[in-house]
Scaffold this active site. Structure first.
Site, short mmCIF file in Angstrom:
data_model
loop_
_atom_site.label_atom_id
_atom_site.label_comp_id
_atom_site.label_asym_id
_atom_site.label_seq_id
_atom_site.Cartn_x
_atom_site.Cartn_y
_atom_site.Cartn_z
CG ASP A 33 43.53 -22.41 1.04
OD1 ASP A 33 43.34 -21.19 0.30
OD2 ASP A 33 43.30 -22.19 2.13
CG ASP A 35 46.01 -16.66 3.48
OD1 ASP A 35 46.72 -16.21 4.41
OD2 ASP A 35 45.61 -16.60 2.52
#
Ligand code: CA
Length: 256
Positions: A33, A35
């Site tokens: 991922d 953020d």
């Protein structure tokens, strides 16, 4: 990792195998991922969400914004709009709120790269393991920056973004697409690294062993309840544990 931590990780691998027809992990790729994993950007995202929603009379606290982390912007806006108005948000409103949110985010200082992320990526490359980015973000400034901040680690062929998906997390689609972009891998040939409950749900729904790094304000319990196979407190902790995690994966693989 001490013996107790290794034991917990081994138990997690066995639970995963038990739930997936005995499949042990034959690691070829790590699906990251963005953020809260590659960047310490969540404080800015949650502030931008809170500000833009209030501007439109919609109520989303910073704390709640962390719980929606990983959804597409459109899905987050629609959930809050629906809650207050009892119907779906008009498409034009969704688009204008999301554009404003991106504008507010871009006006903040550039978020720092997450400590430990570069070092972990270097370890993966040295092992011949492919990193793939799987993000719900459509924030073009960040998607461009990640190529420059992590040179040689990602390219557009190994990225899944908001522009690639129909459903977005917590649907398994982004991580299933990540497996395809990693070279058409099976779920047990990768692991997911996530920081948000909804991202964890997506990784688990895709059938991939999911490691949560708790880089935000949530209790670790929230990530476990979302289905995380293993939880670590930070990216530096994951980087430091990586060799032991890999060794344990290999031991479990050879034992079968
Ligand atoms: Ca995240």
């Amino acid at each position: 990792m001490n013996n107790e931590e290794t034991g917990r990780f081994r138990a997690a691998l066995r639970r995963y195998a038990g739930a997936h027809g005995g499949a042990c992990i034959r690691l070829k790729a790590v699906l990251f991922d963005m953020d809260g994993v590659m960047y310490n950007s969540m404080p800015y995202h949650t502030a931008a969400w809170h500000t833009v929603m209030e501007r439109h009379g919609l109520h989303l606290s910073r704390g709640e914004a962390y719980l929606h982390e990983g959804r597409t912007g459109a899905a987050t806006i629609n959930i809050v709009y629906r809650r207050q108005n009892g119907k779906d948000a008009p498409q034009e409103l969704i688009e204008s709120i999301y554009a404003e949110k991106c504008g507010i985010f871009s006006s903040f200082p550039e978020p720092d790269a997450m400590p430990g992320a570069w070092e972990l990526l270097q370890q993966l490359r040295a092992e011949g393991i492919v990193p793939v980015l799987v993000t719900g973000s459509g924030q073009k400034t960040m998607l461009k920056r990640i190529l420059a901040d992590y040179p040689g680690m990602f390219d557009s062929a190994h990225m899944v973004t908001a522009f690639d998906v129909k459903y977005g997390k917590p649907h398994p689609e982004p991580y299933l697409m990540g497996l395809v972009k990693a070279g058409g891998l099976q779920p047990n040939e990768a692991v997911v690294v996530e920081n948000a409950p909804i991202g964890v749900e997506a990784g688990v729904a895709a059938g991939v062993f999911t490691i949560a790094v708790n880089t935000g304000p949530l209790e670790a319990r929230v990530l476990r309840e979302a289905g995380a196979d293993y939880v670590l407190p930070s990216m530096p902790a994951l980087c430091e544990a990586w060799k032991s995690l890999r060794q344990t994966m290999e031991e479990e693989r050879c034992a079968r």
